[in-house]
Design a protein around this motif. Structure first.
Motif, PDB file in Angstrom:
ATOM      1  N   ARG A   1      -3.212  -7.312  -0.640  1.00 43.20           N
ATOM      2  CA  ARG A   1      -2.941  -6.393   0.471  1.00 43.20           C
ATOM      3  C   ARG A   1      -2.087  -5.212   0.032  1.00 43.20           C
ATOM      4  O   ARG A   1      -2.296  -4.082   0.474  1.00 43.20           O
ATOM      5  N   GLU A   2      -1.110  -5.472  -0.812  1.00 42.91           N
ATOM      6  CA  GLU A   2      -0.203  -4.405  -1.211  1.00 42.91           C
ATOM      7  C   GLU A   2      -0.896  -3.359  -2.079  1.00 42.91           C
ATOM      8  O   GLU A   2      -0.315  -2.312  -2.368  1.00 42.91           O
ATOM      9  N   GLU A   3      -2.107  -3.640  -2.536  1.00 42.60           N
ATOM     10  CA  GLU A   3      -2.820  -2.688  -3.382  1.00 42.60           C
ATOM     11  C   GLU A   3      -3.885  -1.925  -2.611  1.00 42.60           C
ATOM     12  O   GLU A   3      -4.691  -1.211  -3.208  1.00 42.60           O
ATOM     13  N   LEU A   4      -3.917  -2.074  -1.303  1.00 38.14           N
ATOM     14  CA  LEU A   4      -4.799  -1.288  -0.440  1.00 38.14           C
ATOM     15  C   LEU A   4      -3.927  -0.554   0.572  1.00 38.14           C
ATOM     16  O   LEU A   4      -3.403  -1.158   1.500  1.00 38.14           O
ATOM     17  N   ARG A   5      -3.739   0.725   0.366  1.00 38.91           N
ATOM     18  CA  ARG A   5      -2.900   1.511   1.264  1.00 38.91           C
ATOM     19  C   ARG A   5      -3.753   2.597   1.918  1.00 38.91           C
ATOM     20  O   ARG A   5      -4.562   3.253   1.247  1.00 38.91           O
ATOM     21  N   THR A   6      -3.592   2.777   3.216  1.00 37.26           N
ATOM     22  CA  THR A   6      -4.358   3.787   3.933  1.00 37.26           C
ATOM     23  C   THR A   6      -3.412   4.667   4.734  1.00 37.26           C
ATOM     24  O   THR A   6      -2.378   4.214   5.225  1.00 37.26           O
ATOM     25  N   LEU A   7      -3.759   5.945   4.824  1.00 38.27           N
ATOM     26  CA  LEU A   7      -2.978   6.903   5.601  1.00 38.27           C
ATOM     27  C   LEU A   7      -3.932   7.827   6.350  1.00 38.27           C
ATOM     28  O   LEU A   7      -4.993   8.196   5.829  1.00 38.27           O
ATOM     29  N   ASP A   8      -3.545   8.203   7.558  1.00 41.46           N
ATOM     30  CA  ASP A   8      -4.319   9.143   8.355  1.00 41.46           C
ATOM     31  C   ASP A   8      -3.652  10.518   8.342  1.00 41.46           C
ATOM     32  O   ASP A   8      -2.435  10.646   8.213  1.00 41.46           O
ATOM     33  N   HIS A   9      -4.481  11.548   8.486  1.00 41.30           N
ATOM     34  CA  HIS A   9      -4.012  12.923   8.573  1.00 41.30           C
ATOM     35  C   HIS A   9      -4.979  13.638   9.506  1.00 41.30           C
ATOM     36  O   HIS A   9      -6.157  13.276   9.561  1.00 41.30           O
ATOM     37  N   PRO A  10      -4.533  14.633  10.277  1.00 46.56           N
ATOM     38  CA  PRO A  10      -5.468  15.325  11.169  1.00 46.56           C
ATOM     39  C   PRO A  10      -6.708  15.866  10.465  1.00 46.56           C
ATOM     40  O   PRO A  10      -7.767  15.993  11.084  1.00 46.56           O
ATOM     41  N   LEU A  11      -6.589  16.165   9.160  1.00 42.80           N
ATOM     42  CA  LEU A  11      -7.735  16.708   8.431  1.00 42.80           C
ATOM     43  C   LEU A  11      -8.489  15.664   7.625  1.00 42.80           C
ATOM     44  O   LEU A  11      -9.470  15.987   6.967  1.00 42.80           O
ATOM     45  N   GLY A  12      -8.041  14.425   7.622  1.00 41.69           N
ATOM     46  CA  GLY A  12      -8.751  13.425   6.844  1.00 41.69           C
ATOM     47  C   GLY A  12      -8.004  12.114   6.750  1.00 41.69           C
ATOM     48  O   GLY A  12      -6.898  11.961   7.274  1.00 41.69           O
ATOM     49  N   LYS A  13      -8.634  11.156   6.048  1.00 38.93           N
ATOM     50  CA  LYS A  13      -8.061   9.826   5.878  1.00 38.93           C
ATOM     51  C   LYS A  13      -8.136   9.469   4.394  1.00 38.93           C
ATOM     52  O   LYS A  13      -9.099   9.817   3.719  1.00 38.93           O
ATOM     53  N   VAL A  14      -7.127   8.776   3.895  1.00 39.76           N
ATOM     54  CA  VAL A  14      -7.107   8.430   2.483  1.00 39.76           C
ATOM     55  C   VAL A  14      -6.886   6.933   2.327  1.00 39.76           C
ATOM     56  O   VAL A  14      -6.170   6.305   3.117  1.00 39.76           O
ATOM     57  N   ALA A  15      -7.540   6.364   1.338  1.00 42.10           N
ATOM     58  CA  ALA A  15      -7.309   4.982   0.931  1.00 42.10           C
ATOM     59  C   ALA A  15      -6.947   4.987  -0.547  1.00 42.10           C
ATOM     60  O   ALA A  15      -7.617   5.638  -1.349  1.00 42.10           O
ATOM     61  N   VAL A  16      -5.870   4.299  -0.910  1.00 41.55           N
ATOM     62  CA  VAL A  16      -5.422   4.207  -2.299  1.00 41.55           C
ATOM     63  C   VAL A  16      -5.606   2.770  -2.755  1.00 41.55           C
ATOM     64  O   VAL A  16      -5.130   1.833  -2.103  1.00 41.55           O
TER      65      VAL A  16
END
Length: 461
Positions: free
Chosen positions: A51-66
């Motif tokens: 779990r700690e190696e899947l990080r997600t963040l939202d932004h008004p212009l897009g979404k990122v997964a690390v």
């Protein structure tokens, strides 16, 4: 503008967090999205990554997964995401500290960013649908078809998965992003470009490089210990695995680290005295011996082909069938102990030692005194003639990758007898002798193709 249909799939289907949980529907599509795209756009994942190696963040212009170990905290990651979106530079997501890959989904584009050293990203494109994955098998969009030329090259040519065929995979139609590359998928198709090249930094001293390496290893071990999963490690008596085991036990705050030593009954590898000596220096290591019988007596090709993870076929081929059988038995024993993360020293030799090929650069840059002196020292170490080593390095200094590939292809198309040639033939040796005629032609054709494309990156000798 339209969302790109994309599946982001992981290594295996286990009960782990998914991107679809973070991005439940993507129903907030622009009103003018064509009907054909509505309901067909998914950003989802299934993965055995912790779990700690899947990080997600939202932004008004897009979404990122690390995916992997990114050592940037959430604030730094969010600032980088905002910069990447505002400046239209998704590659910024690949320049943080750590060992990871990033996937950036915007309303009109998908960007998959492969770090210089991170999880491999595979992708395929079919009928306007782009699928990316950390597994080549999961990236296939139909029944997987093995890439025979790739498998043959990896079997016959050591290191073929590097500069020669690094962007290929075990399956036809599935490609791999190299470190420092970025895939951008839009409605108009896919584009892959290099945003950063891995090259030596001439301004860094050996002492500084050593300190950075110590720090990187410490951070990597701390990240794995921090996952809170059962750990174990190799303990072969060599410097690499022993160093990793010692550093890990230092950071585990009182816990005992199970370590595994593999030995073949009746075979003295010379490692046992070192294993015993190192164990006396560290009472936080618990040794478990794994007896590995001779794999060749048990091996069958059908068993090799029936390996439960077909995406590992190319790796197994590269090791050799018997080597794969041996490692498979060893890691089954490790896995049965209850460990979830196994630390190895594999690769340390490649990082910390150097081959003789740098001597060709000494000759090309007219460092003749050093060329002569170090040639004598290498010859003494390898118990060979300095003349023979000098001749080989002189031949290499005058060659270039394209010439070597063409010469090797011509030898494959010829009588295929082993000889001490100037191409890769000496490296291929007897391995090429048992290839069928059609396989030789296939491999030769591949080498001719690559000869027109392969070049040394800027800054490399």
């Amino acid at each position: 503008r339209c969302l790109i249909p994309v599946d982001v799939t992981g290594i295996d289907h286990l009960n782990m967090p998914s991107f679809s949980a973070a991005y439940p529907s993507l129903s907030e599509q622009p009103a003018n999205v064509p009907d054909a795209q509505k309901g067909g756009s998914n950003f989802c994942a299934s993965s055995e990554w912790p779990r700690e190696e899947l990080r997600t963040l939202d932004h008004p212009l897009g979404k990122v997964a690390v995916i992997g170990h990114c050592f940037a905290d959430d604030e730094v990651l969010r600032n980088t995401l905002e910069q990447a979106a505002a400046l239209n530079q998704p590659e910024l997501l690949g320049k943080l500290t750590g060992n990871y890959a990033a996937v950036f989904l915007e309303p009109h584009r998908l960007s998959a960013v492969s770090g210089l050293a991170g999880p491999s990203i595979y992708y395929s494109e079919s009928e306007g649908r782009t699928t990316i994955s950390t597994s080549p098998l999961s990236a296939t969009q139909s029944a997987p078809i093995p890439d025979v030329r790739y498998a043959t090259a990896r079997l016959i040519i050591p290191g073929a998965e590097g500069a020669l065929l690094g962007e290929h995979s075990s399956f036809s139609g599935v490609r791999r992003l190299l470190g420092g590359q970025m895939l951008q998928a839009t409605l108009h198709g896919n584009e892959v470009r290099t945003y950063e090249e891995l090259r030596p930094d001439p301004t860094v001293t050996l002492a500084e490089a050593a300190e950075r390496l110590r720090g990187a290893i410490g951070n990597a071990l701390a990240a794995r210990i921090g996952l809170g999963l059962p750990l174990s490690g190799d303990f072969s008596g060599g410097i690499d695995s022993s160093s990793i085991a010692f550093r890990t036990s230092e950071q585990m705050e009182g816990a005992t680290l199970p370590v595994f030593f593999s030995h073949r009954p009746g075979v003295n590898s010379g490692d046992e005295p070192y294993v015993e000596r190192y164990l006396r220096l560290n009472d936080k290591l618990a040794l478990q011996r794994v007896a590995a019988a001779d794999a060749s007596a048990q091996f069958s090709y059908q068993e090799f082909l029936d390996t439960p993870r077909p995406e590992d076929l190319a790796l197994a081929i590269n090791i050799s069938p018997n080597g794969w059988k041996y490692l498979d038995a060893y890691y089954r024993a490790v896995g049965s102990s209850g460990t979830r993360i196994h630390l190895t020293g594999d690769g340390g030799d490649e990082v910390l030692s150097v081959g003789t090929t740098y001597m060709a650069d000494l000759l090309r840059t007219n460092q003749l005194a050093r060329f002569a002196k170090e040639g004598i020292e290498w010859a003494r170490l390898n118990n060979t003639s300095p003349l023979k080593l000098w001749r080989r390095m002189a031949t290499l200094a005058a060659a270039n990758p394209s010439e070597i590939l063409r010469r090797t292809a011509q030898q494959l198309e010829g009588d295929r007898k082993w000889r001490d040639g100037n191409g890769l033939w000496k490296t291929l040796g007897l391995g090429a002798a048992w290839l069928t005629g059609s396989a030789c032609k296939e491999l030769a054709g591949l080498l001719h193709e690559r000869a027109d494309q392969v070049a040394l990156p800027e800054g490399f000798g």
